[in-house]
Write a protein that holds these residues in place. Structure first.
Motif, PDB file in Angstrom:
ATOM      1  N   GLN A 273       0.857  -1.183   0.000  1.00  0.00           N
ATOM      2  CA  GLN A 273       0.000   0.000   0.000  1.00  0.00           C
ATOM      3  C   GLN A 273       0.897   1.237   0.000  1.00  0.00           C
ATOM      4  O   GLN A 273       1.706   1.417   0.902  1.00  0.00           O
ATOM      5  CB  GLN A 273      -0.904   0.005   1.233  1.00  0.00           C
ATOM      6  CG  GLN A 273      -1.807   1.235   1.357  1.00  0.00           C
ATOM      7  CD  GLN A 273      -2.849   1.059   2.447  1.00  0.00           C
ATOM      8  OE1 GLN A 273      -3.879   0.417   2.233  1.00  0.00           O
ATOM      9  NE2 GLN A 273      -2.580   1.596   3.623  1.00  0.00           N
ATOM     10  N   ARG A 275       0.848   5.485  -0.281  1.00  0.00           N
ATOM     11  CA  ARG A 275      -0.039   6.639  -0.189  1.00  0.00           C
ATOM     12  C   ARG A 275       0.781   7.925  -0.218  1.00  0.00           C
ATOM     13  O   ARG A 275       1.930   7.959   0.243  1.00  0.00           O
ATOM     14  CB  ARG A 275      -0.882   6.575   1.091  1.00  0.00           C
ATOM     15  CG  ARG A 275      -1.985   5.532   0.993  1.00  0.00           C
ATOM     16  CD  ARG A 275      -2.841   5.453   2.239  1.00  0.00           C
ATOM     17  NE  ARG A 275      -4.017   4.638   1.977  1.00  0.00           N
ATOM     18  CZ  ARG A 275      -4.772   4.075   2.910  1.00  0.00           C
ATOM     19  NH1 ARG A 275      -4.471   4.213   4.197  1.00  0.00           N
ATOM     20  NH2 ARG A 275      -5.823   3.358   2.577  1.00  0.00           N
ATOM     21  N   ARG A 343      -5.602  12.809  -1.178  1.00  0.00           N
ATOM     22  CA  ARG A 343      -4.655  11.771  -0.794  1.00  0.00           C
ATOM     23  C   ARG A 343      -4.879  10.593  -1.740  1.00  0.00           C
ATOM     24  O   ARG A 343      -6.013  10.130  -1.909  1.00  0.00           O
ATOM     25  CB  ARG A 343      -4.870  11.340   0.655  1.00  0.00           C
ATOM     26  CG  ARG A 343      -3.744  10.442   1.182  1.00  0.00           C
ATOM     27  CD  ARG A 343      -4.009   9.994   2.591  1.00  0.00           C
ATOM     28  NE  ARG A 343      -2.819   9.368   3.187  1.00  0.00           N
ATOM     29  CZ  ARG A 343      -2.854   8.513   4.196  1.00  0.00           C
ATOM     30  NH1 ARG A 343      -4.011   8.180   4.742  1.00  0.00           N
ATOM     31  NH2 ARG A 343      -1.737   8.004   4.664  1.00  0.00           N
ATOM     32  N   THR A 345      -3.988   6.642  -3.095  1.00  0.00           N
ATOM     33  CA  THR A 345      -3.611   5.327  -2.588  1.00  0.00           C
ATOM     34  C   THR A 345      -3.446   4.350  -3.744  1.00  0.00           C
ATOM     35  O   THR A 345      -4.311   4.273  -4.625  1.00  0.00           O
ATOM     36  CB  THR A 345      -4.696   4.785  -1.634  1.00  0.00           C
ATOM     37  OG1 THR A 345      -4.842   5.665  -0.525  1.00  0.00           O
ATOM     38  CG2 THR A 345      -4.321   3.404  -1.114  1.00  0.00           C
ATOM     39  N   LEU A 347      -3.004   0.274  -4.143  1.00  0.00           N
ATOM     40  CA  LEU A 347      -3.104  -0.976  -3.399  1.00  0.00           C
ATOM     41  C   LEU A 347      -2.799  -2.142  -4.328  1.00  0.00           C
ATOM     42  O   LEU A 347      -3.414  -2.282  -5.392  1.00  0.00           O
ATOM     43  CB  LEU A 347      -4.518  -1.155  -2.811  1.00  0.00           C
ATOM     44  CG  LEU A 347      -5.104   0.003  -2.001  1.00  0.00           C
ATOM     45  CD1 LEU A 347      -6.514  -0.341  -1.552  1.00  0.00           C
ATOM     46  CD2 LEU A 347      -4.231   0.306  -0.803  1.00  0.00           C
ATOM     47  N   ILE A 412      -9.311   3.350   2.919  1.00  0.00           N
ATOM     48  CA  ILE A 412      -8.885   4.671   2.498  1.00  0.00           C
ATOM     49  C   ILE A 412      -9.285   5.725   3.528  1.00  0.00           C
ATOM     50  O   ILE A 412      -8.700   6.808   3.605  1.00  0.00           O
ATOM     51  CB  ILE A 412      -9.474   5.012   1.118  1.00  0.00           C
ATOM     52  CG1 ILE A 412      -8.829   6.285   0.552  1.00  0.00           C
ATOM     53  CG2 ILE A 412     -10.987   5.152   1.191  1.00  0.00           C
ATOM     54  CD1 ILE A 412      -9.267   6.618  -0.848  1.00  0.00           C
TER      55      ILE A 412
END
Length: 771
Positions: A273, A275, A343, A345, A347, A412
């Motif tokens: 992950q 971010r 933000r 992300t 994954l 999230i």
């Protein structure tokens, strides 16, 4: 095949627990509790005031060797009272809360002289308590006023144990000084990290983290973990140039820069992950480029998150094998990135022989995220090895930072409060979280009388000094935060201060007050025009022009303040409240009141249970100060100083007027709610319609413009009520008449003077709207 447009991400349904401390942080949180704090029943102490308070005992304890990072409930205390000596007439001197009419609490202090002829309190090996005679050792002072119950009067931590001798060197002692938590907070200026950094450092699944909050001349981005390698910088990005996100200190603007971070080796979990924060300008960019690339040890070796020009700033993911061949291109997905703070992300998770991909965005200030999912067949990801930011060095005007790599997939929304800089917290929640995150013990008092659902929610919490952030809570709420009452900080919310019954009632006629109770009359507290501002938000200026302390009567007295609150709409409430505090005319002020508990032992128990923020009443002041108007006075206890010795117990109360807090209105629970603090409308323009003689049983009242007064036949439960005419308070037992003028039936004994035609008629001590 997946749909070619983003879909809302699902919010986690996991319940949020408020005020739950980290298991690694000591804490002491209480709701409104019965006063006072008590010491264990096994405490001993030494007798004092035996001639007037049979069984009264003073107790001084020291927590030698306790671990101050653990709960105080498990601390072991040593009774040292028998070694306490008299110095300058006192055995123990204490201070807590605010000084006279001060706006802030000062650090609580204790001064104690201890007999050191046996070397017990020396800071070297001669002490039986060595090596625990040291700074920051807990110190507690309690008093048993003869009831068998010890009341805690001070809890703090040793500042020092300076050794002293007389000229003969036969007498030796230490001057133990101790202070509350505020002393260390003000001395150390403890910094509080940005909310996003705090959130990520508190997670166990972060394997690499570069906040990118470094200064503008930094050659690299330091890892948040000291033993991890920094992120390298290529080209000429502008560091610390983007301040759009309140959840982080300023982050870089890319320009033609590129960043590369090597992820330290960790055990692969099959989940990756990544971010980061991204601020895309309103105008977007005129060409496609790779925002961030994740390289892995798996057969799906590189994953590029790309910006594409369509649909107001689309996103796409392109993946490559170890040989460099392309194995995935999602195509343009309309995330509409331009002009948004988000933000992002990425994954990656192994699902049997395949890899599930998901990339998502969550916008600052919103609770809805957008997400895209895809499956790549027959590939692995292993572990993350490198992340590269803007690897092709496209000339882009992006604010970007807070790069984290985790070995576990999470929601999230997991750090959503921190992404929004914890905006919208109540003052008590903000206070508790600050204490929990920084290992401070605390207690809160938050009593609400009536139905009051309005809260002055806090604004964004920026990084700064811990003490400054705690003061922001105090300012926004309007209550009091002080130390010395427990092992940490005490927060008396404004709601716990308002509309109290008296915690201590003194009778001046009975000799309850000592010399020094002197009135003060000056303009030091006057404010009749106030400007309240929300930090980075709106400002409102209100003024009182017609009141007894208004601009027309006494001239202009300006005041102002900036508050960390969430909504511009509440600024007017803050301005109104501060104006209320600055224009309430309680007559003379009495900044200090002295008690001699050796002469008034019946006050010992109620005084021992008082706290800063309590209400103190004084009755029959005119019997000792006959030049003042008759009547009782109410005060707000701001703080206190105390002196104990074998034959003396003196207390000095530091006072402010209680009047502004004593009639704060609340909304009625229902139509039959006639509680003393329920808001009542104050009709406008009422006057005496016919002259009234002293001792009359009725008054005729005209209300030519405003609504007429409520009649007894309409709401008998509203009676009696109290009005004021010519400065005289008069009880009204009934009102009749459906039009103006109306007849007020009154208590004749209250009509102590003739009342002239045309004099204003108003509610006595009307309730006011709180902040």
């Amino acid at each position: 095949m997946p749909s070619q447009r983003p879909r809302p991400a699902r919010r986690s349904t996991r319940a949020r627990t408020t005020f739950r401390p980290s298991s690694r942080v000591p804490w002491l949180r209480r709701s409104r509790r019965t006063k006072p704090f008590l010491t264990p029943a096994t405490a001993a102490g030494v007798p004092i005031l035996q001639d007037v308070l049979d069984g009264a005992r003073l107790l001084v304890e020291v927590g030698f060797g306790v671990d101050t990072t653990t709960s105080p409930a498990g601390w072991t205390w040593v009774d040292v009272t028998t070694d306490v000596q008299v110095a300058d007439g006192a055995m123990v001197e204490l201070f807590r809360g605010r000084g006279s009419e001060a706006d802030r609490a000062q650090p609580a202090t204790a001064s104690i002289r201890l007999d050191n002829r046996a070397g017990r309190y020396s800071t070297d090996t001669s002490s039986v308590y060595w090596p625990y005679v040291r700074r920051n050792t807990p110190v507690r002072v309690s008093i048993d006023p003869g009831t068998g119950t010890f009341y805690v009067r001070f809890v703090g931590f040793a500042d020092g144990w300076p050794a002293k001798w007389d000229d003969s060197r036969n007498s030796a002692w230490v001057e133990l000084s101790a202070s509350g938590t505020f002393r260390r907070l003000s001395q150390a200026a403890r910094p509080v990290l940005s909310s996003m950094r705090r959130a990520l450092l508190d997670l166990d699944n972060v394997v690499a983290y570069w906040p990118a909050e470094d200064g503008k001349n930094s050659p690299t981005f330091a890892s948040a973990f000291g033993d991890h390698p920094p992120m390298t910088i290529i080209g000429a990005p502008e560091l610390a140039a983007n301040s759009s996100f309140e959840c982080t200190d300023p982050i870089p603007t890319m320009k033609d820069g590129a960043f590369r971070g090597v992820v330290p080796t960790y055990t692969a979990t099959g989940e990756i992950q990544v971010r980061f924060l991204l601020d895309t300008p309103d105008s977007g960019h005129d060409a496609n480029f790779t925002i961030l690339s994740v390289q892995t040890s798996g057969t799906a070796a590189r994953w590029d998150l790309q910006y594409r020009t369509g649909s107001g700033g689309s996103l796409a993911m392109v993946a490559y094998s170890r040989s460099g061949s392309q194995i995935l291109d999602t195509g343009n997905i309309g995330f509409a990135m331009n002009g948004h703070l988000r933000r992002l992300t990425i994954l990656l998770s192994e699902d049997g022989a395949d890899v599930d991909l998901q990339f998502s965005t969550l916008e600052v200030g919103f609770s809805l995220g957008l997400t895209w999912s895809e499956t790549v067949v027959g590939r692995t990801v292993g572990r993350a090895t490198t992340i590269a930011v803007n690897p092709d060095r496209a000339v882009v005007d992006l604010g970007i930072g807070q790069f984290s790599v985790q070995d576990e997939i999470t929601s999230i929304f997991a750090e959503s409060p921190q992404l929004n800089a914890n905006v919208g917290e109540s003052p008590t929640t903000r206070f508790a979280r600050l204490c929990d995150e920084n290992g401070l013990f605390y207690v809160t008092y938050n009593t609400v009388i009536g139905d009051d659902t309005l809260t002055m929610n806090m604004g964004s919490q920026l990084s700064g000094q811990l003490l400054e952030l705690i003061r922001e809570v105090e300012d926004a709420d309007g209550g009091m935060i002080y130390d010395g009452h427990t092992e940490g900080l005490t927060f008396r919310t404004l709601k716990s201060i308002e509309n109290q019954d008296a915690a201590l009632t003194l009778d001046a006629a009975a000799g309850d007050i000592s010399a020094g109770f002197a009135p003060v009359d000056d303009d030091s507290r006057n404010v009749n025009r106030y400007t309240a501002s929300r930090r980075d938000g709106a400002s409102v200026t209100l003024s009182d022009d017609t009141g007894p302390l208004g601009t027309t009567a006494v001239g202009l007295y300006d005041g102002s303040g900036t508050f960390s609150i969430q909504r511009d709409a509440r600024v007017v409430d803050l301005a109104g409240w501060e104006l209320h505090l600055g224009t309430t005319d309680d007559g003379y002020r009495f900044p200090e009141l002295n008690l001699n508990l050796a002469r008034t032992p019946d006050l010992a128990v109620p005084w021992a249970g008082t706290l800063a923020g309590d209400r103190v009443d004084v009755e029959n002041i005119a019997t000792v100060l006959p030049q003042l108007a008759a009547g009782d006075r109410s005060f707000l206890l701001l703080g206190s100083s105390e002196t104990f010795s074998q034959h003396e117990w003196y207390a000095t109360m530091h006072l402010g007027p209680y009047g502004p807090y004593g009639r704060t209105g609340v909304l009625a629970d229902d139509v039959d709610d006639v509680g003393p603090y329920v808001l009542r409308a104050h009709t406008d323009g009422s006057t005496v319609a016919a002259s009234v003689t002293q001792g009359a049983s009725s008054i005729t009242v005209a209300t030519p413009t405003g609504p007429i007064w409520v009649r007894t036949s309409q709401r008998p439960e509203d009676f009696p009520l109290t009005i004021t005419v010519q400065g005289v308070e008069i009880e009204v037992t009934a009102i009749s008449g459906s039009t103006s003028p109306q007849t007020f039936t009154v208590t004749p004994a209250d009509v102590t003077q003739n009342l002239s035609l045309g004099q204003p008629v108003e509610l006595a001590r009307p309730t006011v709207l709180g902040r």
